[in-house]
Design a protein around this motif. Structure first.
Motif, PDB file in Angstrom:
ATOM      1  N   THR A 160       0.825  -1.204   0.000  1.00 35.08           N
ATOM      2  CA  THR A 160       0.000   0.000   0.000  1.00 35.08           C
ATOM      3  C   THR A 160       0.860   1.255   0.000  1.00 35.08           C
ATOM      4  OG1 THR A 160      -1.785  -1.170   1.135  1.00 35.08           O
ATOM      5  CG2 THR A 160      -1.846   1.229   1.209  1.00 35.08           C
ATOM      6  N   LEU A 161       1.982   1.202   0.705  1.00 41.09           N
ATOM      7  CA  LEU A 161       2.887   2.357   0.693  1.00 41.09           C
ATOM      8  C   LEU A 161       3.450   2.587  -0.712  1.00 41.09           C
ATOM      9  CD1 LEU A 161       4.900   2.006   4.029  1.00 41.09           C
ATOM     10  CD2 LEU A 161       2.887   3.414   3.551  1.00 41.09           C
ATOM     11  N   ASP A 162       3.687   1.515  -1.464  1.00 37.94           N
ATOM     12  CA  ASP A 162       4.143   1.678  -2.851  1.00 37.94           C
ATOM     13  C   ASP A 162       3.113   2.447  -3.675  1.00 37.94           C
ATOM     14  OD1 ASP A 162       6.590   0.420  -2.592  1.00 37.94           O
ATOM     15  OD2 ASP A 162       5.872  -1.537  -3.274  1.00 37.94           O
ATOM     16  N   ARG A 163       1.832   2.145  -3.475  1.00 34.55           N
ATOM     17  CA  ARG A 163       0.778   2.844  -4.221  1.00 34.55           C
ATOM     18  C   ARG A 163       0.696   4.311  -3.781  1.00 34.55           C
ATOM     19  NH1 ARG A 163      -0.704  -0.639  -8.464  1.00 34.55           N
ATOM     20  NH2 ARG A 163      -1.001  -2.734  -7.616  1.00 34.55           N
ATOM     21  N   ALA A 164       0.881   4.547  -2.481  1.00 39.30           N
ATOM     22  CA  ALA A 164       0.881   5.922  -1.988  1.00 39.30           C
ATOM     23  C   ALA A 164       2.064   6.700  -2.556  1.00 39.30           C
ATOM     24  CB  ALA A 164       0.936   5.923  -0.463  1.00 39.30           C
ATOM     25  N   CYS A 165       3.194   6.042  -2.638  1.00 35.14           N
ATOM     26  CA  CYS A 165       4.375   6.658  -3.241  1.00 35.14           C
ATOM     27  C   CYS A 165       4.109   6.988  -4.702  1.00 35.14           C
ATOM     28  CB  CYS A 165       5.567   5.710  -3.110  1.00 35.14           C
ATOM     29  SG  CYS A 165       7.077   6.290  -3.905  1.00 35.14           S
ATOM     30  N   ASP A 166       3.433   6.096  -5.414  1.00 32.36           N
ATOM     31  CA  ASP A 166       3.113   6.340  -6.822  1.00 32.36           C
ATOM     32  C   ASP A 166       2.274   7.607  -6.985  1.00 32.36           C
ATOM     33  OD1 ASP A 166       4.470   4.095  -7.692  1.00 32.36           O
ATOM     34  OD2 ASP A 166       2.683   2.827  -7.821  1.00 32.36           O
ATOM     35  N   LEU A 167       1.348   7.830  -6.051  1.00 28.58           N
ATOM     36  CA  LEU A 167       0.520   9.031  -6.157  1.00 28.58           C
ATOM     37  C   LEU A 167       1.370  10.280  -5.958  1.00 28.58           C
ATOM     38  CD1 LEU A 167      -2.310  10.099  -6.626  1.00 28.58           C
ATOM     39  CD2 LEU A 167      -2.688  10.017  -4.153  1.00 28.58           C
ATOM     40  N   GLY A 168       2.269  10.247  -4.977  1.00 29.27           N
ATOM     41  CA  GLY A 168       3.155  11.383  -4.774  1.00 29.27           C
ATOM     42  C   GLY A 168       4.010  11.661  -6.003  1.00 29.27           C
ATOM     43  N   ILE A 169       4.520  10.599  -6.614  1.00 30.78           N
ATOM     44  CA  ILE A 169       5.334  10.764  -7.823  1.00 30.78           C
ATOM     45  C   ILE A 169       4.495  11.363  -8.956  1.00 30.78           C
ATOM     46  CG2 ILE A 169       6.503   9.472  -9.662  1.00 30.78           C
ATOM     47  CD1 ILE A 169       7.649   7.646  -7.473  1.00 30.78           C
ATOM     48  N   ALA A 170       3.254  10.893  -9.088  1.00 28.33           N
ATOM     49  CA  ALA A 170       2.369  11.454 -10.125  1.00 28.33           C
ATOM     50  C   ALA A 170       2.167  12.943  -9.910  1.00 28.33           C
ATOM     51  CB  ALA A 170       1.024  10.725 -10.105  1.00 28.33           C
ATOM     52  N   PHE A 171       1.939  13.339  -8.655  1.00 33.35           N
ATOM     53  CA  PHE A 171       1.763  14.764  -8.360  1.00 33.35           C
ATOM     54  C   PHE A 171       3.012  15.558  -8.730  1.00 33.35           C
ATOM     55  CE2 PHE A 171      -1.418  14.023  -4.606  1.00 33.35           C
ATOM     56  CZ  PHE A 171      -2.404  13.704  -5.507  1.00 33.35           C
ATOM     57  N   GLN A 172       4.176  15.025  -8.391  1.00 36.34           N
ATOM     58  CA  GLN A 172       5.411  15.768  -8.646  1.00 36.34           C
ATOM     59  C   GLN A 172       5.713  15.875 -10.135  1.00 36.34           C
ATOM     60  OE1 GLN A 172       6.909  17.537  -6.484  1.00 36.34           O
ATOM     61  NE2 GLN A 172       8.534  18.273  -7.829  1.00 36.34           N
ATOM     62  N   LEU A 173       5.443  14.834 -10.883  1.00 32.95           N
ATOM     63  CA  LEU A 173       5.635  14.897 -12.330  1.00 32.95           C
ATOM     64  C   LEU A 173       4.732  15.976 -12.943  1.00 32.95           C
ATOM     65  CD1 LEU A 173       5.843  11.075 -13.052  1.00 32.95           C
ATOM     66  CD2 LEU A 173       7.703  12.724 -13.386  1.00 32.95           C
ATOM     67  N   ALA A 174       3.498  16.082 -12.425  1.00 32.88           N
ATOM     68  CA  ALA A 174       2.601  17.150 -12.888  1.00 32.88           C
ATOM     69  C   ALA A 174       3.175  18.515 -12.533  1.00 32.88           C
ATOM     70  CB  ALA A 174       1.219  16.969 -12.266  1.00 32.88           C
ATOM     71  N   ASN A 175       3.703  18.631 -11.316  1.00 34.88           N
ATOM     72  CA  ASN A 175       4.325  19.889 -10.891  1.00 34.88           C
ATOM     73  C   ASN A 175       5.469  20.285 -11.819  1.00 34.88           C
ATOM     74  OD1 ASN A 175       2.769  20.531  -8.673  1.00 34.88           O
ATOM     75  ND2 ASN A 175       4.117  19.541  -7.199  1.00 34.88           N
ATOM     76  N   ILE A 176       6.314  19.313 -12.131  1.00 35.44           N
ATOM     77  CA  ILE A 176       7.481  19.604 -12.960  1.00 35.44           C
ATOM     78  C   ILE A 176       7.047  20.064 -14.346  1.00 35.44           C
ATOM     79  CG2 ILE A 176       9.442  18.509 -14.136  1.00 35.44           C
ATOM     80  CD1 ILE A 176       9.827  16.842 -11.529  1.00 35.44           C
ATOM     81  N   ALA A 177       6.057  19.386 -14.929  1.00 33.52           N
ATOM     82  CA  ALA A 177       5.558  19.788 -16.248  1.00 33.52           C
ATOM     83  C   ALA A 177       4.988  21.199 -16.202  1.00 33.52           C
ATOM     84  CB  ALA A 177       4.499  18.800 -16.728  1.00 33.52           C
ATOM     85  N   ARG A 178       4.220  21.491 -15.168  1.00 35.88           N
ATOM     86  CA  ARG A 178       3.592  22.811 -15.048  1.00 35.88           C
ATOM     87  C   ARG A 178       4.612  23.917 -14.829  1.00 35.88           C
ATOM     88  NH1 ARG A 178       0.463  23.413  -9.620  1.00 35.88           N
ATOM     89  NH2 ARG A 178       2.648  23.427  -8.954  1.00 35.88           N
ATOM     90  N   ASP A 179       5.670  23.616 -14.069  1.00 39.08           N
ATOM     91  CA  ASP A 179       6.583  24.654 -13.586  1.00 39.08           C
ATOM     92  C   ASP A 179       7.902  24.728 -14.344  1.00 39.08           C
ATOM     93  OD1 ASP A 179       4.677  25.283 -11.691  1.00 39.08           O
ATOM     94  OD2 ASP A 179       5.591  24.068 -10.113  1.00 39.08           O
ATOM     95  N   ILE A 180       7.969  24.191 -15.544  1.00 43.51           N
ATOM     96  CA  ILE A 180       9.225  24.229 -16.293  1.00 43.51           C
ATOM     97  C   ILE A 180       9.742  25.654 -16.431  1.00 43.51           C
ATOM     98  CG2 ILE A 180      10.268  23.857 -18.566  1.00 43.51           C
ATOM     99  CD1 ILE A 180       8.487  21.361 -18.843  1.00 43.51           C
ATOM    100  N   GLU A 181       8.867  26.565 -16.800  1.00 43.30           N
ATOM    101  CA  GLU A 181       9.284  27.960 -16.992  1.00 43.30           C
ATOM    102  C   GLU A 181       9.624  28.618 -15.660  1.00 43.30           C
ATOM    103  OE1 GLU A 181       8.996  32.243 -17.064  1.00 43.30           O
ATOM    104  OE2 GLU A 181       7.488  30.938 -16.119  1.00 43.30           O
TER     105      GLU A 181
END
Length: 313
Positions: A160-181
């Motif tokens: 379950t912690l692996d799945r929770a980690c996956d959600l955090g990673i998904a959020f951060q990847l979205a952050n990185i895409a949004r905040d490139i500039e």
């Protein structure tokens, strides 16, 4: 030092999340009262550390800092005192003290998050996709693990912690895409060097107009990765209590819309900051309620995709 009341620390944490992240603040309202307050407490510590490291206030107006090593030392000192059970006099770090004590949060996750701030303090940038995902773990995946424990997941429940980690990673990847500039303005780049080379973009030049069409391709890769990790994360929902699962699925939808918006905008993705509106948030809360009711049918037990990056044990 006189100990603050729990109510005072919770009130400061609530203010922090309300001003720092409307998306997380909205999703947190779904939790039961005890979990909601603990989520706010954890957020307050994360927000304070991030603000110290990035020279910003409540996640806004980041700027290069002249003393990154000193700021990292401050984060480590205050966090160490909180983990030792001391009152620090800083509401955000006192918030960490409270939540760690109340849910017996493993200290290793706290130290893993600080490891991400240490990378930023060194001016680090990823060379490979594996480097990128390791960074995402430190700054967000480990927070996902901490949130899972706050929601009642046994720290020994690695699946379950692996799945929770996956959600955090998904959020951060979205952050990185949004905040490139925005990241480029403060001298940071979280796009792997190998990706830039593949797209024939000279390092440090990715925001130049001639390379914008190629940057759109990289943003699409980030969006696809965010979708994959978000999809994996949803399979952790059946392990959570109803309201916790509802909040997680709502947050996954709300934050997923950020990555999707960046990809959909193409070359205009960075003209202004992508975010979700109030009606989108309400829509995802409604959809997530239905998903939660059907979560065991929608997200049956399944082996986690082998191609996904796995957090360190």
């Amino acid at each position: 030092m006189t100990a603050p009341s729990r109510a005072q620390v919770v009130a400061a944490a609530q203010d922090s999340i309300a001003r720092g992240s409307r998306s997380f603040a909205a999703a947190s309202q779904i939790f039961d009262p005890a979990t909601r307050e603990r989520a706010w407490l954890l957020y307050a510590w994360c927000r304070a550390c991030d603000d110290l490291a990035d020279g910003q206030e409540l996640g806004h107006d980041a700027r290069p800092v002249a003393d990154p090593a000193a700021r990292l030392a401050q984060i480590r000192d205050l966090t160490g005192r909180a983990l030792a059970g001391e009152w620090t006099g800083d509401p955000a770090f006192d918030a960490l003290r409270i939540v760690v004590e109340e849910v017996h949060l493993p200290h290793r996750f706290v130290h893993d998050v600080i490891g991400g701030f240490a990378l930023d303090a060194k001016g680090w940038c990823p060379r490979s996709e594996d480097d990128l995902l390791r960074y995402c773990y430190h700054v967000a995946g480990a927070v996902g693990c901490m949130m899972a424990v706050v929601m009642g997941v046994d720290p020994a429940d690695e699946a379950t912690l692996d799945r929770a980690c996956d959600l955090g990673i998904a959020f951060q990847l979205a952050n990185i895409a949004r905040d490139i500039e925005a990241d480029d303005r403060i001298g940071r780049c979280y796009l792997p060097v190998e990706w830039l080379v593949e797209m024939d973009i000279p390092p440090g030049q990715h925001m130049k107009p001639p390379f914008r069409p190629r940057l759109v391709v990289i943003a699409k890769w980030l969006g696809e990765m965010a979708e994959a990790y978000g999809a994996s994360a949803r399979h952790g929902a059946p392990a959570l209590r109803f309201r916790s699962a509802w909040a997680v699925l709502a947050a996954a939808g709300i934050y997923g819309d950020i990555a999707r918006a960046v990809v959909a905008r193409g070359e205009h993705a960075w003209d202004h900051r992508a975010q979700t509106g109030n009606m989108q948030k309400i829509g995802w809360m409604a959809r997530a309620l239905v998903q939660t009711a059907l979560r065991r049918r929608l997200y049956p037990p399944a082996r986690r995709p082998a191609e996904l990056w796995t957090r360190p044990r």
